[in-house]
Design a protein around this motif. Structure first.
Motif, PDB file in Angstrom:
ATOM      1  N   ALA A   1       0.816  -1.221   0.000  1.00 10.61           N
ATOM      2  CA  ALA A   1       0.000   0.000   0.000  1.00 10.61           C
ATOM      3  C   ALA A   1       0.847   1.268   0.000  1.00 10.61           C
ATOM      4  N   GLY A   2       2.153   1.115   0.078  1.00 12.44           N
ATOM      5  CA  GLY A   2       3.024   2.285   0.075  1.00 12.44           C
ATOM      6  C   GLY A   2       3.036   3.052   1.380  1.00 12.44           C
ATOM      7  N   VAL A   3       2.746   2.381   2.494  1.00 10.61           N
ATOM      8  CA  VAL A   3       2.786   3.030   3.803  1.00 10.61           C
ATOM      9  C   VAL A   3       4.220   3.465   4.090  1.00 10.61           C
ATOM     10  N   SER A   4       4.391   4.716   4.480  1.00  2.34           N
ATOM     11  CA  SER A   4       5.742   5.268   4.635  1.00  2.34           C
ATOM     12  C   SER A   4       6.404   4.918   5.962  1.00  2.34           C
ATOM     13  N   HIS A   5       5.600   4.751   7.026  1.00  8.53           N
ATOM     14  CA  HIS A   5       6.129   4.500   8.364  1.00  8.53           C
ATOM     15  C   HIS A   5       5.335   3.376   9.021  1.00  8.53           C
ATOM     16  N   VAL A   6       6.042   2.445   9.639  1.00  5.27           N
ATOM     17  CA  VAL A   6       5.395   1.355  10.369  1.00  5.27           C
ATOM     18  C   VAL A   6       5.933   1.331  11.792  1.00  5.27           C
TER      19      VAL A   6
ATOM     20  N   PRO B   1      13.661 -10.049  11.144  1.00  2.00           N
ATOM     21  CA  PRO B   1      13.171 -10.201   9.775  1.00  2.00           C
ATOM     22  C   PRO B   1      12.107  -9.173   9.394  1.00  2.00           C
ATOM     23  N   ALA B   2      11.248  -8.792  10.339  1.00  3.20           N
ATOM     24  CA  ALA B   2      10.212  -7.798  10.049  1.00  3.20           C
ATOM     25  C   ALA B   2      10.847  -6.437   9.812  1.00  3.20           C
ATOM     26  N   ILE B   3      11.847  -6.092  10.632  1.00  3.99           N
ATOM     27  CA  ILE B   3      12.542  -4.814  10.440  1.00  3.99           C
ATOM     28  C   ILE B   3      13.211  -4.775   9.073  1.00  3.99           C
ATOM     29  N   ARG B   4      13.899  -5.854   8.731  1.00  5.85           N
ATOM     30  CA  ARG B   4      14.609  -5.888   7.434  1.00  5.85           C
ATOM     31  C   ARG B   4      13.633  -5.823   6.269  1.00  5.85           C
ATOM     32  N   ALA B   5      12.526  -6.554   6.368  1.00  5.74           N
ATOM     33  CA  ALA B   5      11.546  -6.559   5.276  1.00  5.74           C
ATOM     34  C   ALA B   5      10.975  -5.161   5.056  1.00  5.74           C
ATOM     35  N   LEU B   6      10.657  -4.470   6.146  1.00  2.00           N
ATOM     36  CA  LEU B   6      10.104  -3.124   6.022  1.00  2.00           C
ATOM     37  C   LEU B   6      11.112  -2.159   5.414  1.00  2.00           C
ATOM     38  N   LYS B   7      12.338  -2.212   5.907  1.00  2.00           N
ATOM     39  CA  LYS B   7      13.355  -1.297   5.402  1.00  2.00           C
ATOM     40  C   LYS B   7      13.696  -1.608   3.941  1.00  2.00           C
ATOM     41  N   ASP B   8      13.770  -2.881   3.600  1.00  2.00           N
ATOM     42  CA  ASP B   8      14.039  -3.259   2.207  1.00  2.00           C
ATOM     43  C   ASP B   8      12.914  -2.802   1.286  1.00  2.00           C
ATOM     44  N   GLY B   9      11.696  -2.747   1.859  1.00  2.00           N
ATOM     45  CA  GLY B   9      10.541  -2.314   1.076  1.00  2.00           C
ATOM     46  C   GLY B   9      10.359  -0.811   1.021  1.00  2.00           C
ATOM     47  N   GLY B  10      11.247  -0.077   1.679  1.00  2.00           N
ATOM     48  CA  GLY B  10      11.205   1.381   1.612  1.00  2.00           C
ATOM     49  C   GLY B  10      10.476   2.074   2.741  1.00  2.00           C
TER      50      GLY B  10
ATOM     51  N   LYS C   1       9.916   3.276   6.785  1.00  2.00           N
ATOM     52  CA  LYS C   1      10.688   3.623   7.971  1.00  2.00           C
ATOM     53  C   LYS C   1      10.084   2.901   9.169  1.00  2.00           C
ATOM     54  N   VAL C   2      10.953   2.404  10.047  1.00  2.00           N
ATOM     55  CA  VAL C   2      10.514   1.573  11.168  1.00  2.00           C
ATOM     56  C   VAL C   2      10.669   2.335  12.477  1.00  2.00           C
ATOM     57  N   ILE C   3       9.596   2.350  13.261  1.00  2.00           N
ATOM     58  CA  ILE C   3       9.579   2.990  14.579  1.00  2.00           C
ATOM     59  C   ILE C   3       9.306   1.904  15.616  1.00  2.00           C
ATOM     60  N   ALA C   4      10.029   1.937  16.737  1.00  2.00           N
ATOM     61  CA  ALA C   4       9.827   0.946  17.789  1.00  2.00           C
ATOM     62  C   ALA C   4       9.807   1.628  19.147  1.00  2.00           C
ATOM     63  N   PHE C   5       9.210   0.944  20.121  1.00  2.94           N
ATOM     64  CA  PHE C   5       9.132   1.450  21.488  1.00  2.94           C
ATOM     65  C   PHE C   5      10.269   0.864  22.327  1.00  2.94           C
ATOM     66  N   THR C   6      10.769   1.665  23.254  1.00  2.00           N
ATOM     67  CA  THR C   6      11.767   1.156  24.191  1.00  2.00           C
ATOM     68  C   THR C   6      11.472   1.659  25.595  1.00  2.00           C
TER      69      THR C   6
END
Length: 359
Positions: A113-118, A128-137, A139-144
């Motif tokens: 769908a071309g979502v810019s940020h996940v 693997p989820a981080i890599r898949a998202l970044k490879d797909g273009g 940006k990945v946001i996570a909580f710490t």
């Protein structure tokens, strides 16, 4: 009357306020550049609340809306993303729960769908989820919840972090934002860090920007906005509430863990305590196995968030809210909320300049 007018008027002339706004924009420049929004104000993803109407309204008003996927199946998420895209041409994100059994499929839905940020939430995001998202273009946001995990997530490749204090609504950790900010912000500079938890005014957002935050995430104020699909009784409960009314769920026995959730104190919360006590008694009497007792406790709240948000049962449902609920005095349009937050931050900068004589 004259004194009341003086107190309520925004300080500074047009030139002073323009300079202060320019300083605010410089302070959150890293956040706006990362999000692609006019202001670095993200919306917290709230199940049953953060859907197409609220998310698009926040993005259209210059903020950054975030869809809550929750337990959605891939087809349902694809539908919600498309519906949001039909309502806004501005960037928005999608929040995915890492424990979702079809996380990989949901990732592919976002990319297609071309979502810019996940935003990956609910646990440590899998590599693997981080890599898949970044490879797909995307940006990945996570909580710490701590500096040690923040450093680990940066090494894993996440593009931004959210540190959320215990003051927040919904599922929370044990540490306040005040402490987390001191622990994390001085040491994480390679990626934008957004602060969350208990934020209800622009002055507070400004204070964290000056400590090094890139922006802020708010949920509770938007849950009670005019564009929120939450039931009117749900919003009215927010307007009535004080900060002390937003409490975390109580665990009666360490053998039966309860994930802490912050919401408004009501009959549902009191019934949960009684249910825990009765379930523990049945376990001790031998009527239930430990596993059955744990499931019985966990299932108590099933469907209760929907009952509160959609059906308006604010006495027996789960009315998730952060402690900033005490600052909500009316149901406001999203655009007014964002404008008010910005103006409060600008006001604070103007007042400071007048005290210090800085230009």
């Amino acid at each position: 009357m004259a004194m009341e007018t003086l107190v309520t008027q925004s300080p500074g002339d047009a030139t002073e306020r323009a300079a202060a706004r320019a300083r605010l924009d410089r302070l959150w420049a890293a956040g706006t550049a990362f999000l692609g929004s006019e202001v670095a104000i993200m919306a917290g993803a709230m199940s049953w609340v953060s859907e197409r109407h609220l998310v698009s309204a926040i993005s259209n008003a210059g903020g950054f809306g975030v869809l809550a996927c929750g337990a959605m199946e891939p087809d349902r998420l694809a539908e919600e993303i498309a519906a949001t895209q039909a309502l806004t041409s501005r960037p928005f994100g999608v929040n995915l729960i890492t424990m979702h059994p079809r996380l990989d499929d949901l990732v592919q839905v976002c990319l297609a769908a071309g979502v810019s940020h996940v935003v990956l939430a609910g646990g440590i995001p899998p590599g693997p989820a981080i890599r898949a998202l970044k490879d797909g273009g995307a940006k990945v946001i996570a909580f710490t919840p701590a500096l040690v995990l923040a450093k680990r997530l940066v090494r894993m490749g996440v593009d931004a972090l959210v540190i959320e204090g215990a003051e927040a609504g919904g599922h929370v950790g044990p540490v306040s934002l005040t402490v987390l900010a001191q622990e994390v912000l001085p040491h994480i500079r390679s990626v934008p860090v957004f602060v969350a938890g208990g934020l209800g005014r622009g002055e507070a957002i400004l204070s964290y920007l000056e400590q090094g935050a890139a922006g802020a995430q708010l949920g509770t104020r938007f849950a009670a906005s005019a564009e929120s699909i939450a039931h009117e009784r749900f919003k009215a409960a927010f307007v009535r509430a004080n900060a002390r009314d937003a409490v975390t769920s109580v665990q009666l026995d360490e053998r039966f863990p309860v994930i802490p959730v912050r919401g408004l104190s009501n009959e549902g919360g009191r019934a949960f305590l009684r249910h825990q006590a009765e379930t523990i008694r049945r376990y001790l009497d031998g009527d239930l196995t430990k596993e059955a007792a744990q499931l019985d406790i966990e299932h108590f709240w099933a469907g209760s968030l929907r009952r509160a948000v959609i059906e308006g049962d604010v006495e027996n449902g789960s009315v998730m809210a952060g402690q900033s609920v005490g600052m909500i005095t009316a149901v406001q349009p999203v655009a007014d909320i964002i404008a008010e937050l910005v103006e409060q931050a600008v006001d604070a900068l103007v007042r400071r300049d007048r005290v210090t004589g800085e230009s």
